[in-house]
Design a protein around this motif. Structure first.
Motif, PDB file in Angstrom:
ATOM      1  N   ALA A  27      -4.913   1.894  21.988  1.00 29.27           N
ATOM      2  CA  ALA A  27      -4.004   0.850  21.505  1.00 29.27           C
ATOM      3  C   ALA A  27      -2.544   1.226  21.697  1.00 29.27           C
ATOM      4  O   ALA A  27      -1.667   0.420  21.404  1.00 29.27           O
ATOM      5  CB  ALA A  27      -4.282   0.569  20.031  1.00 29.27           C
ATOM      6  N   TYR A  87      13.208   6.746   5.085  1.00 28.85           N
ATOM      7  CA  TYR A  87      12.745   5.393   5.381  1.00 28.85           C
ATOM      8  C   TYR A  87      11.282   5.439   5.749  1.00 28.85           C
ATOM      9  O   TYR A  87      10.860   6.228   6.601  1.00 28.85           O
ATOM     10  CB  TYR A  87      13.536   4.790   6.539  1.00 28.85           C
ATOM     11  N   ALA A  88      10.515   4.614   5.092  1.00 27.11           N
ATOM     12  CA  ALA A  88       9.099   4.484   5.425  1.00 27.11           C
ATOM     13  C   ALA A  88       8.609   3.140   4.929  1.00 27.11           C
ATOM     14  O   ALA A  88       9.211   2.547   4.027  1.00 27.11           O
ATOM     15  CB  ALA A  88       8.281   5.610   4.791  1.00 27.11           C
ATOM     16  N   LYS A  91      -0.633   6.911  -0.164  1.00 25.84           N
ATOM     17  CA  LYS A  91       0.265   6.427   0.890  1.00 25.84           C
ATOM     18  C   LYS A  91       1.467   5.709   0.266  1.00 25.84           C
ATOM     19  O   LYS A  91       2.601   5.907   0.687  1.00 25.84           O
ATOM     20  CB  LYS A  91      -0.484   5.482   1.836  1.00 25.84           C
ATOM     21  N   ARG A 149      10.577  13.325  14.356  1.00 24.88           N
ATOM     22  CA  ARG A 149      11.851  12.982  13.708  1.00 24.88           C
ATOM     23  C   ARG A 149      12.850  14.122  13.814  1.00 24.88           C
ATOM     24  O   ARG A 149      14.043  13.910  14.063  1.00 24.88           O
ATOM     25  CB  ARG A 149      11.621  12.688  12.221  1.00 24.88           C
ATOM     26  N   VAL A 163      -9.287   5.477  19.657  1.00 27.32           N
ATOM     27  CA  VAL A 163      -8.921   4.065  19.539  1.00 27.32           C
ATOM     28  C   VAL A 163      -7.397   3.922  19.459  1.00 27.32           C
ATOM     29  O   VAL A 163      -6.815   3.035  20.081  1.00 27.32           O
ATOM     30  CB  VAL A 163      -9.597   3.406  18.320  1.00 27.32           C
ATOM     31  N   VAL A 178      -9.320   1.101  12.991  1.00 27.36           N
ATOM     32  CA  VAL A 178      -8.191   1.273  13.920  1.00 27.36           C
ATOM     33  C   VAL A 178      -8.127   0.073  14.866  1.00 27.36           C
ATOM     34  O   VAL A 178      -7.049  -0.445  15.156  1.00 27.36           O
ATOM     35  CB  VAL A 178      -8.307   2.591  14.704  1.00 27.36           C
ATOM     36  N   PRO A 228       2.597  -0.912   5.891  1.00 28.11           N
ATOM     37  CA  PRO A 228       2.442  -2.226   6.542  1.00 28.11           C
ATOM     38  C   PRO A 228       1.327  -3.079   5.951  1.00 28.11           C
ATOM     39  O   PRO A 228       1.350  -4.301   6.111  1.00 28.11           O
ATOM     40  CB  PRO A 228       2.142  -1.861   7.996  1.00 28.11           C
ATOM     41  N   LEU A 266      -2.809   4.182   8.826  1.00 30.89           N
ATOM     42  CA  LEU A 266      -4.155   3.675   9.136  1.00 30.89           C
ATOM     43  C   LEU A 266      -5.025   3.659   7.882  1.00 30.89           C
ATOM     44  O   LEU A 266      -5.039   4.609   7.104  1.00 30.89           O
ATOM     45  CB  LEU A 266      -4.816   4.534  10.216  1.00 30.89           C
ATOM     46  N   ASP A 267      -5.756   2.589   7.746  1.00 30.74           N
ATOM     47  CA  ASP A 267      -6.614   2.368   6.580  1.00 30.74           C
ATOM     48  C   ASP A 267      -8.009   2.895   6.909  1.00 30.74           C
ATOM     49  O   ASP A 267      -8.903   2.145   7.258  1.00 30.74           O
ATOM     50  CB  ASP A 267      -6.625   0.865   6.283  1.00 30.74           C
ATOM     51  N   LEU A 268      -8.159   4.205   6.793  1.00 37.52           N
ATOM     52  CA  LEU A 268      -9.427   4.850   7.149  1.00 37.52           C
ATOM     53  C   LEU A 268     -10.326   4.960   5.923  1.00 37.52           C
ATOM     54  O   LEU A 268      -9.847   4.950   4.793  1.00 37.52           O
ATOM     55  CB  LEU A 268      -9.159   6.246   7.718  1.00 37.52           C
ATOM     56  N   THR A 279      -6.555  -2.795  13.114  1.00 32.11           N
ATOM     57  CA  THR A 279      -5.105  -2.583  12.973  1.00 32.11           C
ATOM     58  C   THR A 279      -4.395  -2.911  14.273  1.00 32.11           C
ATOM     59  O   THR A 279      -3.296  -3.460  14.285  1.00 32.11           O
ATOM     60  CB  THR A 279      -4.832  -1.115  12.578  1.00 32.11           C
ATOM     61  N   ALA A 280      -5.048  -2.573  15.383  1.00 35.27           N
ATOM     62  CA  ALA A 280      -4.447  -2.806  16.698  1.00 35.27           C
ATOM     63  C   ALA A 280      -4.665  -4.233  17.198  1.00 35.27           C
ATOM     64  O   ALA A 280      -4.158  -4.602  18.249  1.00 35.27           O
ATOM     65  CB  ALA A 280      -5.023  -1.810  17.701  1.00 35.27           C
ATOM     66  N   TRP A 326      -6.213  12.088   2.163  1.00 31.80           N
ATOM     67  CA  TRP A 326      -5.597  11.936   3.479  1.00 31.80           C
ATOM     68  C   TRP A 326      -6.585  12.492   4.486  1.00 31.80           C
ATOM     69  O   TRP A 326      -6.857  13.697   4.482  1.00 31.80           O
ATOM     70  CB  TRP A 326      -4.282  12.729   3.571  1.00 31.80           C
ATOM     71  N   MET A 376      -0.798   3.478  20.027  1.00 29.09           N
ATOM     72  CA  MET A 376      -0.125   3.645  18.731  1.00 29.09           C
ATOM     73  C   MET A 376       0.803   4.857  18.710  1.00 29.09           C
ATOM     74  O   MET A 376       0.572   5.852  19.387  1.00 29.09           O
ATOM     75  CB  MET A 376      -1.175   3.837  17.625  1.00 29.09           C
ATOM     76  N   GLU A 397       3.544   7.577  13.850  1.00 26.01           N
ATOM     77  CA  GLU A 397       4.027   6.938  12.618  1.00 26.01           C
ATOM     78  C   GLU A 397       3.103   5.780  12.224  1.00 26.01           C
ATOM     79  O   GLU A 397       2.726   5.651  11.059  1.00 26.01           O
ATOM     80  CB  GLU A 397       5.466   6.443  12.809  1.00 26.01           C
ATOM     81  N   VAL A 412      -3.130  -3.229   4.665  1.00 30.54           N
ATOM     82  CA  VAL A 412      -4.459  -2.639   4.777  1.00 30.54           C
ATOM     83  C   VAL A 412      -5.342  -3.533   5.646  1.00 30.54           C
ATOM     84  O   VAL A 412      -5.011  -4.694   5.905  1.00 30.54           O
ATOM     85  CB  VAL A 412      -5.130  -2.485   3.395  1.00 30.54           C
ATOM     86  N   VAL A 413      -6.450  -2.977   6.087  1.00 30.19           N
ATOM     87  CA  VAL A 413      -7.468  -3.822   6.707  1.00 30.19           C
ATOM     88  C   VAL A 413      -8.712  -3.893   5.818  1.00 30.19           C
ATOM     89  O   VAL A 413      -9.683  -4.539   6.174  1.00 30.19           O
ATOM     90  CB  VAL A 413      -7.818  -3.358   8.143  1.00 30.19           C
ATOM     91  N   GLY A 414      -8.660  -3.206   4.675  1.00 32.40           N
ATOM     92  CA  GLY A 414      -9.752  -3.334   3.713  1.00 32.40           C
ATOM     93  C   GLY A 414     -10.924  -2.415   3.986  1.00 32.40           C
ATOM     94  O   GLY A 414     -12.086  -2.796   3.808  1.00 32.40           O
ATOM     95  N   GLN A 464       3.937   8.211  -1.010  1.00 32.68           N
ATOM     96  CA  GLN A 464       4.705   8.804   0.090  1.00 32.68           C
ATOM     97  C   GLN A 464       5.815   7.879   0.555  1.00 32.68           C
ATOM     98  O   GLN A 464       6.942   8.304   0.781  1.00 32.68           O
ATOM     99  CB  GLN A 464       3.783   9.060   1.291  1.00 32.68           C
ATOM    100  N   HIS A 471      -4.853   4.587  -0.768  1.00 29.81           N
ATOM    101  CA  HIS A 471      -3.695   3.700  -0.704  1.00 29.81           C
ATOM    102  C   HIS A 471      -2.598   4.188  -1.659  1.00 29.81           C
ATOM    103  O   HIS A 471      -1.418   4.175  -1.328  1.00 29.81           O
ATOM    104  CB  HIS A 471      -4.080   2.270  -1.068  1.00 29.81           C
TER     105      HIS A 471
END
Lengths: 469, 469
Positions: free
Chosen positions: B428, A335-336, A322, B465, B424, A424, A339, B438-440, A427-428, B450, B430, B433, A341-343, A325, A319
């Motif tokens: 979805a 711009y970034a 990310k 981009r 996945v 994933v 969003p 994604l929280d892998l 997230t979806a 990463w 996706m 971007e 986490v899902v943990g 970045q 994290h």
């Protein structure tokens, strides 16, 4: 204390000040530098320690001997950062953020000299600090944290100097179980003393029980439901034992792995917004809420949990990178966003793999969600293929909607990274019914014809349908 | 030929007839039986071979010795199916489907006796047939397909009886490369003769090249761009060599792995709708289009590719099992659909792992999509962790939208199943971007900070981009 000038910037360039020289801070600095050259943007970064950009997550493997030397854990040295025109001030601690004045006060730890540095943009990446038990002896020789490279070196020095082979690990979260492995690998008799009902409180207790059983089978003494009440030291001041209410565990060395808290002392003093877990609160661009020119990332912030809709504190290098970045892109004029986490988290103890993503049962209750929970056992490969190993997959799905809420996996080789499928899907916003149709990689050396995650999804579908009312 | 009665059903029960006793057919029968008991539903299943419900995908590992005996590949025997009140007729071939009369004609292969069996509901699960080169000698002793358990046993018998150690594999798709591994494991000198530009034509050629190089490093002779022109036999009639236009490759045994086609001879004769790849066309509930009481699944159908929006033929046990579940649910009075595939496949050759999902460059062109293609190299674990191995990840993203279109991975341990992340994400819809956030699962033994898939996504984002216009 010699209080010097405020180090003003020259008019033409913007100045970015970064507090903290590890993953989040230096990723932000590097990404900003990629987007804007030294003519446009001056970058000054303060780091109070001896190292930059290192993998704290790798410390257990260095201590355990899998990683032969400390420097392998350093992704980028201060010199390498300086070559990229990042003005690094090592062993220099920021002691105050003056938000109104847009400046930070720093102290050179060697000389004690202090100065103010003004900024146009500020990045706070002060990380986390380990929780230490509030007990006499917590700082005694032989008692070690494993948060920093210096901590790791101190522990290795102790191990080298210690004849006794009894180690007690306090805490059974990721750091605790990884340090148990490290000490087993070093030939220690290991006892893990854990306050929780089961080890790995990031899992539900039924899944934590599997970890307990597997660790005992590795010869580790597992003591659950046990609060440390005393750290007993000898006449030489060194640690001798860890005591709980019920028992005492002799210890030649003690490792503390009872978690971390956001290091936000500076931010709090500066009046910046903190969340209920003590971390800085940011917007989706990682800008500190209400502050247009201050960003924060890494272990000192709270992140949005996309499943529960609540903020959480998660100290994890992936994290932090990310965040860095995202911050660097925004500071550098791009711009970034981050969003949330899902943990997701994975870990291992010797050959035991542990993974989780999304909500545990108690998280779901707390979030006001009703759910079905199912547990299945399956294999990592086709059952007939050599070295197919058992894994247990637990899955939570929301009642009525069938939306996936969380997955926990405990198994052997090939178990942990399967959690990415669920990460994933979470997230979806997929339902477990949608998951049963996922086109996952299948061949006998890699999976049964129904991947274990799909077996769990099928059972979850059945549970949701059965209780559809 | 003794043409007997039409075996009518008794009035009270519905009769389900299943053609084909492998994954799709018997999954459908079993699932239907779970939902409806023998009092409500009679099930009659025809299988022309000796086995039911076996893993054809496991045959290379049985031939190679990883799986010690044939029966391990059998998930459920005819007896086990019969115990579940499924009326199995083994060694009985269906020779005609009379759609108008709602009946099938079958022949007992031992006695030659024929009869008609009427149905209320029909499931067609006739599988696929291997493509055989239209050349003299293709049926010579020593030349083997590996489609069925009988094929596998015949090949093993040949290997046991053959002193020479030179093996030629014709074809370098999944079956070809897996059989190359099997024969290497059996101590053969292996030559793979392949019509394509590179092995693994399910990958783009640049990724196939990596497979070529790795297989050569294993001591396998790789002959690409080579059409087999002749199968040379000796005076004893046994195979001696495989000839191409340019060269001849001595062979004591030859394995054919040049792909399969849907086995739809019966369906075609019955006037059922076939697609451009020769497979049956179904709706989302796996019902043959235009036929309310006929379902089809497994290797004899075409499936919707969710990325290209076109039908494809993919012979893979994991799809066949899903089809069977869906069909059985619908036939049994429940409800389920098979929404389609994204084209995920994984394989290995010795320690080389190969994976793909979504579209290759030429698939994307064919589908009218403009895209960016990027390739990165990363490691399976943190770079400093023992046994971190290199993997190459190629990623395609749609121009402008940045939607993920496909991923290909070639690497060593830990490479292949990473494709599930992309599978996945493709399902979805996706963008690359979105994928970068994604929280892998991250921990040094499992991934760099990463994940390689995220590294590829970041590069794809930059490419999208850059060419945003």
């Amino acid at each position: 204390m010699s209080m010097s000038r405020t180090d003003g910037k020259d008019g033409a360039r913007e100045r970015l000040v970064v507090i903290g020289g590890d993953a989040a801070g230096m990723s932000a600095a590097s990404q900003a530098r990629r987007l804007r050259g030294p003519d446009e943007l001056e970058i000054v970064a303060f780091e109070r320690g001896h190292f930059t950009s290192y993998s704290a997550c790798g410390i257990p493997y260095w201590v355990g001997g899998d990683v032969p030397e400390r420097d392998r854990l350093i992704a980028r040295t201060p010199e390498e950062h300086r070559e990229r025109a990042i003005g690094l001030r090592m062993r220099t601690e920021v002691t105050e953020i003056d938000v109104a004045g847009a400046r930070v006060r720093s102290r050179d730890l060697a000389s004690g000299a202090e100065e103010w540095t003004s900024y146009d943009k500020l990045v706070i990446a002060t990380g986390a600090r380990p929780i230490r038990p509030d007990l006499p002896g917590a700082d005694a020789p032989g008692v070690h944290g494993v948060q920093t490279l210096d901590d790791g070196q101190a522990l290795l020095d102790t191990l080298a100097a210690t004849e006794g082979r009894r180690a007690v690990v306090v805490g059974a979260g990721y750091i605790g179980v990884e340090m148990a492995e490290a000490l087993i690998n070093r030939g220690y008799e290991v006892t893990v003393v854990n306050r929780g009902e089961e080890p790995m409180s990031t899992l539900d207790p039924d899944m934590g029980r599997l970890v307990h059983t597997a660790m005992e089978a590795m010869g580790i003494t597992m003591v659950d439901d046990a609060e440390v009440t005393k750290i007993r030291t000898g006449e030489d001041g060194r640690v001798r034992a860890i005591a709980t209410e019920d028992a005492e565990y002799p210890a030649d060395v003690v490792v503390l792995g009872i978690g971390v808290r956001p290091e936000t002392t500076l931010a709090k003093a500066a009046g910046l917004p903190l969340g209920e877990h003590g971390g800085l609160l940011t917007d989706l661009a990682m800008r500190v809420r209400g502050h247009g020119n201050i960003w924060a990332g890494g272990d000192c912030v709270e992140v949005l949990d996309l499943v529960s809709g609540r903020e959480r504190h998660i100290a994890l290098g992936t994290h932090a990178n990310k965040h860095g970045q995202v911050i660097g892109s925004n500071v550098g004029g791009g711009y970034a966003t981050f969003p949330g986490v899902v943990g997701t988290a994975v870990s291992k103890v010797c050959d035991l793999e542990i993974a989780r993503t999304g909500l545990r049962e108690k998280d779901a209750h707390r979030a006001g969600l009703q759910f079905e929970a199912v547990t299945i056992e399956s294999t990592s490969r086709a059952g007939y293929y050599p070295n197919a190993t058992l894994m247990t997959v637990k899955m939570l799905a929301e009642r009525r909607t069938g939306r996936l809420l969380g997955v926990q996996i405990v198994g052997r080789e090939g178990a942990a990274k399967r959690v990415d499928i669920a990460a994933v899907a979470l997230t979806a916003g997929m339902t477990v019914e949608q998951m049963t149709a996922l086109d996952l990689g299948y061949a006998p050396p890699f999976s049964p014809v129904w991947d274990p995650v799909l077996v769990a999804a099928r059972k979850a579908v059945a549970a949701v349908r059965k209780n559809a009312g």
